[in-house]
Write a protein that holds these residues in place. Structure first.
Motif, mmCIF file in Angstrom:
data_model
loop_
_atom_site.group_PDB
_atom_site.id
_atom_site.type_symbol
_atom_site.label_atom_id
_atom_site.label_comp_id
_atom_site.label_asym_id
_atom_site.label_seq_id
_atom_site.Cartn_x
_atom_site.Cartn_y
_atom_site.Cartn_z
ATOM 1 N N LEU A 63 0.386 -1.401 0.066
ATOM 2 C CA LEU A 63 -0.227 -0.088 -0.396
ATOM 3 C C LEU A 63 1.008 1.514 -0.215
ATOM 4 C CD1 LEU A 63 -2.474 -1.208 2.134
ATOM 5 C CD2 LEU A 63 -3.159 -0.907 0.218
ATOM 6 N N PRO A 64 -0.109 2.228 -0.191
ATOM 7 C CA PRO A 64 1.112 3.870 -0.150
ATOM 8 C C PRO A 64 1.401 4.444 1.194
ATOM 9 C CG PRO A 64 -0.763 3.722 -1.307
ATOM 10 C CD PRO A 64 -0.794 2.558 -1.238
ATOM 11 N N GLY A 65 1.801 4.813 1.557
ATOM 12 C CA GLY A 65 2.325 5.190 3.002
ATOM 13 C C GLY A 65 1.234 5.908 3.973
ATOM 14 N N GLN A 66 0.207 6.953 3.131
ATOM 15 C CA GLN A 66 -0.342 6.815 3.977
ATOM 16 C C GLN A 66 -1.657 6.498 4.112
ATOM 17 O OE1 GLN A 66 -0.376 10.382 5.309
ATOM 18 N NE2 GLN A 66 -2.333 9.188 6.890
ATOM 19 N N GLU A 67 -2.074 5.013 3.718
ATOM 20 C CA GLU A 67 -3.010 3.980 3.699
ATOM 21 C C GLU A 67 -2.272 2.956 4.426
ATOM 22 O OE1 GLU A 67 -5.908 2.087 3.731
ATOM 23 O OE2 GLU A 67 -5.681 3.974 2.584
ATOM 24 N N ILE A 68 -1.123 3.021 4.360
ATOM 25 C CA ILE A 68 -0.463 2.192 5.936
ATOM 26 C C ILE A 68 -0.831 2.846 6.817
ATOM 27 C CG2 ILE A 68 1.658 0.815 6.171
ATOM 28 C CD1 ILE A 68 3.102 0.959 3.583
ATOM 29 N N LEU A 69 -0.178 3.838 7.194
ATOM 30 C CA LEU A 69 -0.388 4.773 8.265
ATOM 31 C C LEU A 69 -2.063 4.465 9.004
ATOM 32 C CD1 LEU A 69 0.827 5.901 10.707
ATOM 33 C CD2 LEU A 69 0.190 8.540 9.593
ATOM 34 N N ASN A 70 -2.457 4.793 7.444
ATOM 35 C CA ASN A 70 -4.133 4.493 8.390
ATOM 36 C C ASN A 70 -4.365 3.102 9.090
ATOM 37 O OD1 ASN A 70 -4.381 6.964 7.697
ATOM 38 N ND2 ASN A 70 -5.591 6.852 5.163
ATOM 39 N N GLN A 71 -4.603 2.461 7.952
ATOM 40 C CA GLN A 71 -4.567 1.047 8.551
ATOM 41 C C GLN A 71 -4.109 0.579 9.609
ATOM 42 O OE1 GLN A 71 -6.193 -1.434 7.047
ATOM 43 N NE2 GLN A 71 -6.731 -0.014 5.661
ATOM 44 N N LEU A 72 -2.918 1.506 9.928
ATOM 45 C CA LEU A 72 -2.044 1.013 11.570
ATOM 46 C C LEU A 72 -3.032 2.083 12.742
ATOM 47 C CD1 LEU A 72 1.775 1.392 10.584
ATOM 48 C CD2 LEU A 72 0.405 -1.080 11.060
ATOM 49 N N GLN A 73 -3.307 2.918 12.837
ATOM 50 C CA GLN A 73 -3.498 3.308 13.457
ATOM 51 C C GLN A 73 -5.381 3.146 13.794
ATOM 52 O OE1 GLN A 73 -4.368 7.811 11.008
ATOM 53 N NE2 GLN A 73 -3.591 9.007 12.356
ATOM 54 N N SER A 74 -6.120 2.342 12.409
ATOM 55 C CA SER A 74 -7.693 1.508 12.976
ATOM 56 C C SER A 74 -7.027 0.394 13.207
ATOM 57 C CB SER A 74 -7.877 1.804 11.623
ATOM 58 O OG SER A 74 -8.869 0.898 11.593
ATOM 59 N N ARG A 75 -6.012 -0.361 13.352
ATOM 60 C CA ARG A 75 -5.887 -1.708 13.955
ATOM 61 C C ARG A 75 -5.153 -1.139 15.635
ATOM 62 N NH1 ARG A 75 -2.063 -5.016 9.721
ATOM 63 N NH2 ARG A 75 -3.521 -5.516 7.963
ATOM 64 N N LEU A 76 -4.334 -0.274 15.505
ATOM 65 C CA LEU A 76 -4.280 0.021 17.063
ATOM 66 C C LEU A 76 -4.729 0.555 17.399
ATOM 67 C CD1 LEU A 76 -1.326 -0.150 18.783
ATOM 68 C CD2 LEU A 76 -0.985 2.219 17.391
ATOM 69 N N SER A 77 -6.055 0.872 17.068
ATOM 70 C CA SER A 77 -7.221 1.695 18.635
ATOM 71 C C SER A 77 -7.976 0.559 18.077
ATOM 72 C CB SER A 77 -7.309 2.951 16.635
ATOM 73 O OG SER A 77 -6.806 3.919 16.827
ATOM 74 N N ASN A 78 -8.303 -0.281 17.046
ATOM 75 C CA ASN A 78 -8.908 -1.453 17.437
ATOM 76 C C ASN A 78 -8.477 -2.573 18.734
ATOM 77 O OD1 ASN A 78 -10.793 -0.615 15.774
ATOM 78 N ND2 ASN A 78 -10.359 -1.616 14.442
ATOM 79 N N HIS A 79 -7.083 -2.123 18.377
ATOM 80 C CA HIS A 79 -6.394 -3.525 20.005
ATOM 81 C C HIS A 79 -6.156 -3.140 20.507
ATOM 82 C CE1 HIS A 79 -3.544 -6.213 20.471
ATOM 83 N NE2 HIS A 79 -2.501 -5.540 21.364
ATOM 84 N N LEU A 80 -6.468 -1.282 20.821
ATOM 85 C CA LEU A 80 -6.538 -1.085 22.248
ATOM 86 C C LEU A 80 -7.993 -0.815 22.599
ATOM 87 C CD1 LEU A 80 -3.785 1.716 21.769
ATOM 88 C CD2 LEU A 80 -3.461 -0.640 23.102
ATOM 89 N N ASP A 81 -8.496 -1.110 22.384
ATOM 90 C CA ASP A 81 -10.281 -1.108 22.548
ATOM 91 C C ASP A 81 -10.361 -2.197 22.962
ATOM 92 O OD1 ASP A 81 -11.243 1.898 21.736
ATOM 93 O OD2 ASP A 81 -11.515 1.658 20.192
ATOM 94 N N GLU A 82 -10.257 -3.264 22.042
ATOM 95 C CA GLU A 82 -9.895 -4.491 22.677
ATOM 96 C C GLU A 82 -9.956 -5.100 24.100
ATOM 97 O OE1 GLU A 82 -8.672 -7.901 19.607
ATOM 98 O OE2 GLU A 82 -10.094 -6.465 18.656
ATOM 99 N N VAL A 83 -8.334 -4.411 24.638
ATOM 100 C CA VAL A 83 -7.223 -5.012 25.657
ATOM 101 C C VAL A 83 -8.182 -4.092 26.909
ATOM 102 C CG1 VAL A 83 -5.482 -4.164 26.929
ATOM 103 C CG2 VAL A 83 -5.690 -5.049 24.376
ATOM 104 N N ARG A 84 -9.043 -2.714 26.564
ATOM 105 C CA ARG A 84 -9.106 -2.250 27.815
ATOM 106 C C ARG A 84 -10.580 -2.934 27.808
ATOM 107 N NH1 ARG A 84 -9.032 3.816 25.320
ATOM 108 N NH2 ARG A 84 -7.757 2.534 23.792
ATOM 109 N N TYR A 85 -12.286 -3.738 26.900
ATOM 110 C CA TYR A 85 -12.751 -4.004 27.563
ATOM 111 C C TYR A 85 -13.202 -5.293 27.333
ATOM 112 C CZ TYR A 85 -14.984 0.450 25.701
ATOM 113 O OH TYR A 85 -14.781 1.724 25.503
ATOM 114 N N PHE A 86 -11.729 -6.117 27.687
ATOM 115 C CA PHE A 86 -11.605 -7.539 28.330
ATOM 116 C C PHE A 86 -11.739 -7.794 29.439
ATOM 117 C CE2 PHE A 86 -8.259 -10.675 29.088
ATOM 118 C CZ PHE A 86 -9.155 -12.275 28.785
#
Length: 86
Positions: A63-86
Motif C-alpha cells: 500500500l502507499p505510505g498514507q494508507e499504511i498509516l491509516n490501516q495501522l492507526q485503525s488496527r492499533l485503536s481497535n487492538h487497544l479498545d479490545e484490551v480495555r474491554y477485556f
C-alpha cells in the motif's frame, strides 16, 4: 537493491510510522504498552510500538505510505479498545 538496503529502508519506514502513530494517537511515555504491544522485553512504549508496527507491516507493504498509516492507526485503536474491554 540488496537485502541490507531493504532492511534499512524498512527500518526507517517502521520508525517513521511508529512516530506518526505516537503523535496521532497520543501514546504516552512509559511502559504501559510493553506487555500489550511488544514481547515484554522492550524498554518503553515507543520500542513496543515499533515491534507492533513491524509485526503488522507484513500484509500492508504493497500500500502507499498514507494508507499504511491509516490501516495501522485503525488496527492499533481497535487492538487497544479490545484490551480495555477485556
Amino acid at each position: 537493491m540488496n537485502e541490507n538496503t531493504t532492511i534499512e529502508n524498512n527500518s526507517d519506514l517502521i520508525e517513521r510510522l511508529s512516530e506518526a502513530l505516537i503523535f496521532s494517537l497520543q501514546v504516552p511515555n512509559g511502559i504501559q504498552l510493553v506487555a500489550i504491544l511488544g514481547t515484554g522485553a522492550e524498554k518503553d512504549n515507543t520500542e513496543a510500538l515499533r515491534v507492533w508496527v513491524k509485526q503488522n507491516m507484513a500484509d500492508l507493504d504493497h500500500l502507499p505510505g498514507q494508507e499504511i498509516l491509516n490501516q495501522l492507526q485503525s488496527r492499533l485503536s481497535n487492538h487497544l479498545d479490545e484490551v480495555r474491554y477485556f
